[in-house]
Structure formats: structure tokens, C-alpha cells
Design a protein around this motif. Structure first.
Motif, PDB file in Angstrom:
ATOM      1  N   VAL A   1       0.770  -1.231   0.049  1.00  0.00           N
ATOM      2  CA  VAL A   1       0.385   0.140  -0.059  1.00  0.00           C
ATOM      3  C   VAL A   1       1.364   0.693  -0.622  1.00  0.00           C
ATOM      4  O   VAL A   1       2.158   1.738   0.357  1.00  0.00           O
ATOM      5  CB  VAL A   1      -0.537   0.191   1.473  1.00  0.00           C
ATOM      6  N   LEU A   2       0.682   2.473  -0.252  1.00  0.00           N
ATOM      7  CA  LEU A   2       1.083   3.866  -0.549  1.00  0.00           C
ATOM      8  C   LEU A   2       0.426   4.589   0.922  1.00  0.00           C
ATOM      9  O   LEU A   2      -0.783   4.757  -0.084  1.00  0.00           O
ATOM     10  CB  LEU A   2       0.659   4.026  -1.981  1.00  0.00           C
ATOM     11  N   TYR A   3       0.955   4.662   1.741  1.00  0.00           N
ATOM     12  CA  TYR A   3       0.763   5.767   2.206  1.00  0.00           C
ATOM     13  C   TYR A   3       1.507   6.909   2.649  1.00  0.00           C
ATOM     14  O   TYR A   3       2.508   6.955   2.288  1.00  0.00           O
ATOM     15  CB  TYR A   3       0.118   5.392   3.850  1.00  0.00           C
ATOM     16  N   HIS A   4       0.396   8.833   2.852  1.00  0.00           N
ATOM     17  CA  HIS A   4       2.116   9.435   3.418  1.00  0.00           C
ATOM     18  C   HIS A   4       1.107  11.119   4.146  1.00  0.00           C
ATOM     19  O   HIS A   4       0.057  11.085   4.257  1.00  0.00           O
ATOM     20  CB  HIS A   4       2.341  10.143   1.883  1.00  0.00           C
ATOM     21  N   ASP A   5       2.216  10.978   4.930  1.00  0.00           N
ATOM     22  CA  ASP A   5       1.550  12.070   5.777  1.00  0.00           C
ATOM     23  C   ASP A   5       2.351  13.098   6.222  1.00  0.00           C
ATOM     24  O   ASP A   5       3.540  12.155   6.817  1.00  0.00           O
ATOM     25  CB  ASP A   5       0.841  11.611   7.124  1.00  0.00           C
ATOM     26  N   ASN A   6       2.177  13.832   5.689  1.00  0.00           N
ATOM     27  CA  ASN A   6       3.623  14.970   5.915  1.00  0.00           C
ATOM     28  C   ASN A   6       3.914  14.878   7.615  1.00  0.00           C
ATOM     29  O   ASN A   6       4.914  15.387   7.805  1.00  0.00           O
ATOM     30  CB  ASN A   6       3.065  16.543   5.731  1.00  0.00           C
ATOM     31  N   VAL A   7       2.517  15.002   7.772  1.00  0.00           N
ATOM     32  CA  VAL A   7       2.765  15.152   9.670  1.00  0.00           C
ATOM     33  C   VAL A   7       3.725  14.344  10.465  1.00  0.00           C
ATOM     34  O   VAL A   7       4.582  14.503  11.343  1.00  0.00           O
ATOM     35  CB  VAL A   7       1.125  15.603  10.547  1.00  0.00           C
ATOM     36  N   SER A   8       3.472  13.324  10.112  1.00  0.00           N
ATOM     37  CA  SER A   8       4.222  11.732  10.918  1.00  0.00           C
ATOM     38  C   SER A   8       5.134  11.691  10.319  1.00  0.00           C
ATOM     39  O   SER A   8       6.649  10.821  10.746  1.00  0.00           O
ATOM     40  CB  SER A   8       3.086  10.374  10.309  1.00  0.00           C
ATOM     41  N   GLU A   9       5.234  12.052   8.660  1.00  0.00           N
ATOM     42  CA  GLU A   9       6.761  12.036   8.162  1.00  0.00           C
ATOM     43  C   GLU A   9       8.275  12.863   8.461  1.00  0.00           C
ATOM     44  O   GLU A   9       9.647  12.505   8.817  1.00  0.00           O
ATOM     45  CB  GLU A   9       6.880  12.091   6.636  1.00  0.00           C
ATOM     46  N   ALA A  10       7.779  14.419   8.802  1.00  0.00           N
ATOM     47  CA  ALA A  10       8.320  15.364  10.032  1.00  0.00           C
ATOM     48  C   ALA A  10       8.931  14.186  10.967  1.00  0.00           C
ATOM     49  O   ALA A  10      10.117  14.630  11.472  1.00  0.00           O
ATOM     50  CB  ALA A  10       7.807  16.429   9.418  1.00  0.00           C
ATOM     51  N   ASP A  11       7.578  13.702  11.790  1.00  0.00           N
ATOM     52  CA  ASP A  11       8.336  13.633  13.013  1.00  0.00           C
ATOM     53  C   ASP A  11       8.895  12.358  12.875  1.00  0.00           C
ATOM     54  O   ASP A  11      10.443  12.458  14.168  1.00  0.00           O
ATOM     55  CB  ASP A  11       7.325  13.435  13.682  1.00  0.00           C
ATOM     56  N   PHE A  12       9.009  11.582  12.098  1.00  0.00           N
ATOM     57  CA  PHE A  12      10.105  10.432  11.684  1.00  0.00           C
ATOM     58  C   PHE A  12      10.755  10.762  12.006  1.00  0.00           C
ATOM     59  O   PHE A  12      11.928   9.825  11.804  1.00  0.00           O
ATOM     60  CB  PHE A  12       9.000   9.361  10.894  1.00  0.00           C
ATOM     61  N   GLU A  13      11.312  11.005  10.178  1.00  0.00           N
ATOM     62  CA  GLU A  13      12.953  12.710  10.658  1.00  0.00           C
ATOM     63  C   GLU A  13      13.135  12.577  11.872  1.00  0.00           C
ATOM     64  O   GLU A  13      14.747  12.098  12.010  1.00  0.00           O
ATOM     65  CB  GLU A  13      12.678  13.328   9.625  1.00  0.00           C
ATOM     66  N   ASP A  14      12.821  13.088  12.588  1.00  0.00           N
ATOM     67  CA  ASP A  14      12.800  14.225  13.847  1.00  0.00           C
ATOM     68  C   ASP A  14      13.168  12.768  14.856  1.00  0.00           C
ATOM     69  O   ASP A  14      14.474  13.112  14.702  1.00  0.00           O
ATOM     70  CB  ASP A  14      11.919  15.285  14.410  1.00  0.00           C
ATOM     71  N   PHE A  15      12.535  11.631  14.696  1.00  0.00           N
ATOM     72  CA  PHE A  15      13.351  10.614  15.866  1.00  0.00           C
ATOM     73  C   PHE A  15      14.194  10.314  14.992  1.00  0.00           C
ATOM     74  O   PHE A  15      15.238   9.483  16.165  1.00  0.00           O
ATOM     75  CB  PHE A  15      11.476   9.845  15.216  1.00  0.00           C
ATOM     76  N   GLN A  16      14.498  10.225  13.551  1.00  0.00           N
ATOM     77  CA  GLN A  16      15.728   9.182  13.653  1.00  0.00           C
ATOM     78  C   GLN A  16      16.760  10.331  13.288  1.00  0.00           C
ATOM     79  O   GLN A  16      18.083   9.568  13.735  1.00  0.00           O
ATOM     80  CB  GLN A  16      15.145   8.584  11.687  1.00  0.00           C
ATOM     81  N   THR A  17      16.825  11.653  13.497  1.00  0.00           N
ATOM     82  CA  THR A  17      18.120  12.239  13.682  1.00  0.00           C
ATOM     83  C   THR A  17      18.266  12.032  14.929  1.00  0.00           C
ATOM     84  O   THR A  17      19.223  11.864  15.127  1.00  0.00           O
ATOM     85  CB  THR A  17      17.307  13.612  12.838  1.00  0.00           C
ATOM     86  N   ALA A  18      17.285  12.102  15.967  1.00  0.00           N
ATOM     87  CA  ALA A  18      17.303  12.352  17.751  1.00  0.00           C
ATOM     88  C   ALA A  18      18.285  11.179  17.959  1.00  0.00           C
ATOM     89  O   ALA A  18      18.918  10.992  19.066  1.00  0.00           O
ATOM     90  CB  ALA A  18      16.379  12.859  18.297  1.00  0.00           C
ATOM     91  N   THR A  19      17.500   9.825  17.019  1.00  0.00           N
ATOM     92  CA  THR A  19      18.142   8.742  17.110  1.00  0.00           C
ATOM     93  C   THR A  19      20.320   8.530  16.924  1.00  0.00           C
ATOM     94  O   THR A  19      20.411   7.693  18.115  1.00  0.00           O
ATOM     95  CB  THR A  19      17.665   7.244  16.665  1.00  0.00           C
TER      96      THR A  19
END
Length: 370
Positions: A323-341
Motif C-alpha cells: 500500500v502507498l501512504y504518506h502523511d506530512n506530519v508523521s513523515e516530519a516527526d519520523f525524520e526527527d525521531f531518526q535524527t534524534a536516534t
């Protein structure tokens, strides 16, 4: 001095029973009566306090301990209070007095010898004029009482998770779902049974997909329903949880077999959809989650928080997503999560450092709560 000691004893005993041990006593009464009686916290605390105070009056009338020895007349009452609140976490399976079976008689015999000794000392205190609310005599008795209060508190059941479970079940029995979800909400201590109770309360409030991973979650998918062993209730009938999701079966089966059986014989109810989806997330079965999600939710409509997080994670982990899914808010939060990790060198440091900011996300559970 006697009035001061009586007030301290009554206040401590009532508050200890009503504000701290009420839920544990409710579990004990429920277990010992086979569910036939119900413990009322205020009445129970009041009656127990009154009985223990009357025991003190009886001890005082027999021993006549006074002045510097007066506080010792409360010892039998506080000893019984300690026995009453030293309730095992396994009381629903097996009741046992434990060490009290020999310790209680031993302490009472020792108390008799102590009383004889103190009665002889009172002869030496007879000429003392030390009296009044702020006298050495008054504060010596207050100190003795305080030590006994502390010992009672140390002996009583103070298992954090057990208290949470008992409190949540009391709230659920009274249909106070919102209040149940506030119990231990900011604590990290948990177990599989507590996870089950919170999932049930969230599902009743239609918030399972939004808030399940805001709490510490352990036990995987099997923690969603009672199994009579590691996942169980104390006061709440198991049938209430099963009948909320589907039907209770006579035979214990795994949660996935249970879901399959409910669907096969059309016994599933509306909450089961979220239970199945969250079971997939708890077991980190993202592919199964993605297959089940379209049957209950439209991907072009707003999704519950944890479902959005899971889909975002799925899109990053799979090269060929189904399936294809995109949510701008979740994408931005996940990128911040990866950066913080990446800012923490070790796994333990990442787990501790990210808990405050991302401990309420599915991503944190997926990577750090194995």
C-alpha cells in the motif's frame, strides 16, 4: 498526651486504609469471599479503625501502661493492621498467612514480656512531673508511634503495579473509563495484566489506536486478552472483556486462534478490529497490519495516531510496499525521531534519551521495547 496519641493513631490508620490500601483490601475481600461480597472503602476504613482503636482501649485497661510507656498500648492494634494489609499479590490463586503464622504469636508473646518490664519501670517514673502536650513524655510517645507507623507501612503491600491494577479494575467496574486511564499514567512500571486493562479501557473509549503506546506496553499481542496465567484480572470478570470483543470460549486458545474463531463463526464485535490491528503492532507484524487495515479504515481519511505512525514506518522499511501512504506530519516527526536516534551512541542511551520525547509513539515501542 493520650488525646494526641489517639488522634495520630486514628488519622494514620484511617488514611492508610482509605487512601492507600483500599483497593488491595477490596481484592482480598473479593478473593476470600469468592466474589460474593464487595468492600466499601470508606465504611471499611472507618470500621477497621474503630475496631483497632477499641483493641487499644482494651489493652490499656488491662496493662495500665501510661506516661512514657503509653504508646506501647497501640502495638497490638498496629500489629493487626500490619497483618491485615500484608496481602500477597497471589491472593486470588492461593491464600496464605505466610510468615505471620508463626511471627504473630511470637510477637504477641514478646509483647507480654515487654509489658511486664514496662510496668516495673513505671514505678521509677511515678515522681516525674514531666507532662503537657510539648513535654518530653508526649514527644517520646509520638516518636514511638511514628516508628510503629513506619513499620506498618513497610510491611503492607506496596507493589506499584498491583496497586495500579486494583485501582483500574475498581474504576472499570464503576464504568469510570476516563479515571481508569489516569491511574499510573506517567509511571514506567507495568506488566501484561496492566497492559490488558489499559487496552480494554482505551477500547471502551474508542481510543485504542490513538493511545495504546502512550503507556508502557509489555507481553506482546497475548497481553490484550486474559489467559488465566500471566494475563489475568483481580476483580473484573474476564467475561466482560471477552464479551466486549467477541465471545468467551470455554477453552483457552492463543489470541490469533481466538480472532480466527470469532471471524469464522461471526461472533466478532466492532472493537475486535482495533484489537487485531493493535495485536499486529504489538507483535511487530507490519505486513499483517497493512493487510488488515483497509478492511476497517480508509487510508484517504484521518487515521488513529499509532496507525499513522505504523504506516509511516512501514513505508520506510519496505522497498516494495503493498500500500502507498504518506502523511506530512508523521513523515516530519519520523525524520526527527531518526535524527534524534543518531545522537546517542548506545542502545541503552537511546532508549533513555528518547523516552521523554518519543516514548508515546509506536516507533519507540518498535525499536526500543523488545
Amino acid at each position: 498526651m493520650r488525646a494526641l496519641c489517639s488522634i495520630l493513631f486514628i488519622v494514620f490508620t484511617f488514611c492508610y486504609l482509605y487512601y492507600y490500601q483500599a483497593d488491595i483490601l477490596a481484592v482480598a475481600q473479593h478473593a476470600l469471599s469468592g466474589g460474593q461480597t464487595h468492600y466499601q472503602p470508606f465504611v471499611g476504613a472507618l470500621l477497621i479503625t474503630l475496631v483497632l482503636w477499641l483493641i487499644h482501649i482494651g489493652v490499656f485497661s488491662v496493662t495500665r501502661l501510661s506516661r512514657f510507656s503509653y504508646a506501647q498500648t497501640y502495638f497490638p492494634s498496629l500489629l493487626l493492621l500490619a497483618v491485615l494489609t500484608d496481602i500477597s499479590n497471589t491472593i486470588c490463586h492461593q491464600f496464605s498467612f505466610g510468615a505471620w503464622l508463626w511471627l504473630l504469636p511470637l510477637l504477641l508473646v514478646a509483647y507480654v514480656f515487654l509489658v511486664k518490664f514496662l510496668q516495673q519501670l513505671q514505678v521509677l517514673e511515678a515522681d516525674s512531673n514531666d507532662s503537657g502536650l510539648f513535654s518530653r513524655m508526649a514527644w517520646f510517645n509520638v516518636l514511638c508511634l511514628s516508628v510503629m507507623f513506619l513499620l506498618v507501612a513497610l510491611v503492607g503491600n506496596h507493589d506499584e503495579v498491583f496497586h495500579y491494577r486494583a485501582r483500574i479494575e475498581q474504576e472499570l467496574l464503576e464504568n469510570h473509563d476516563a479515571e481508569a486511564l489516569t491511574v499510573g499514567a506517567h509511571a514506567q512500571a507495568t506488566d501484561s495484566s496492566l497492559t490488558m486493562l489499559r487496552a480494554y479501557a482505551l477500547a471502551r473509549d474508542n481510543k485504542l489506536g490513538d493511545r495504546l503506546f502512550c503507556y508502557p506496553v509489555v507481553g506482546g499481542s497475548r497481553a490484550l486478552l486474559p489467559d488465566g496465567a500471566s494475563v489475568e484480572t483481580l476483580l473484573l470478570p474476564e467475561s466482560r472483556i471477552y464479551n466486549f470483543v467477541g465471545r468467551q470460549l470455554k477453552q483457552r486458545v492463543s489470541i490469533w486462534k481466538y480472532f480466527s474463531f470469532m471471524h469464522r463463526f461471526y461472533m466478532n464485535k466492532a472493537p475486535m478490529a482495533d484489537y487485531e490491528l493493535c495485536a499486529c503492532l504489538m507483535d511487530r507484524k507490519l505486513d499483517d497490519f497493512v493487510k488488515l487495515l483497509p478492511a476497517s479504515y480508509r487510508l484517504d481519511k484521518p487515521l488513529p495516531k499509532h496507525y499513522r505512525e505504523a504506516l509511516t514506518l512501514y513505508m520506510h522499511l519496505r522497498k516494495n510496499p503493498v500500500v502507498l501512504y504518506h502523511d506530512n506530519v508523521s513523515e516530519a516527526d519520523f525524520e526527527d525521531f531518526q535524527t534524534a536516534t543518531k545522537t546517542f551512541p548506545t542502545l541503552s542511551q537511546r532508549k533513555a534519551g528518547l523516552r521523554s520525547s518519543y516514548g508515546n509513539t509506536y516507533w519507540y515501542y518498535y525499536f526500543f521495547c523488545r
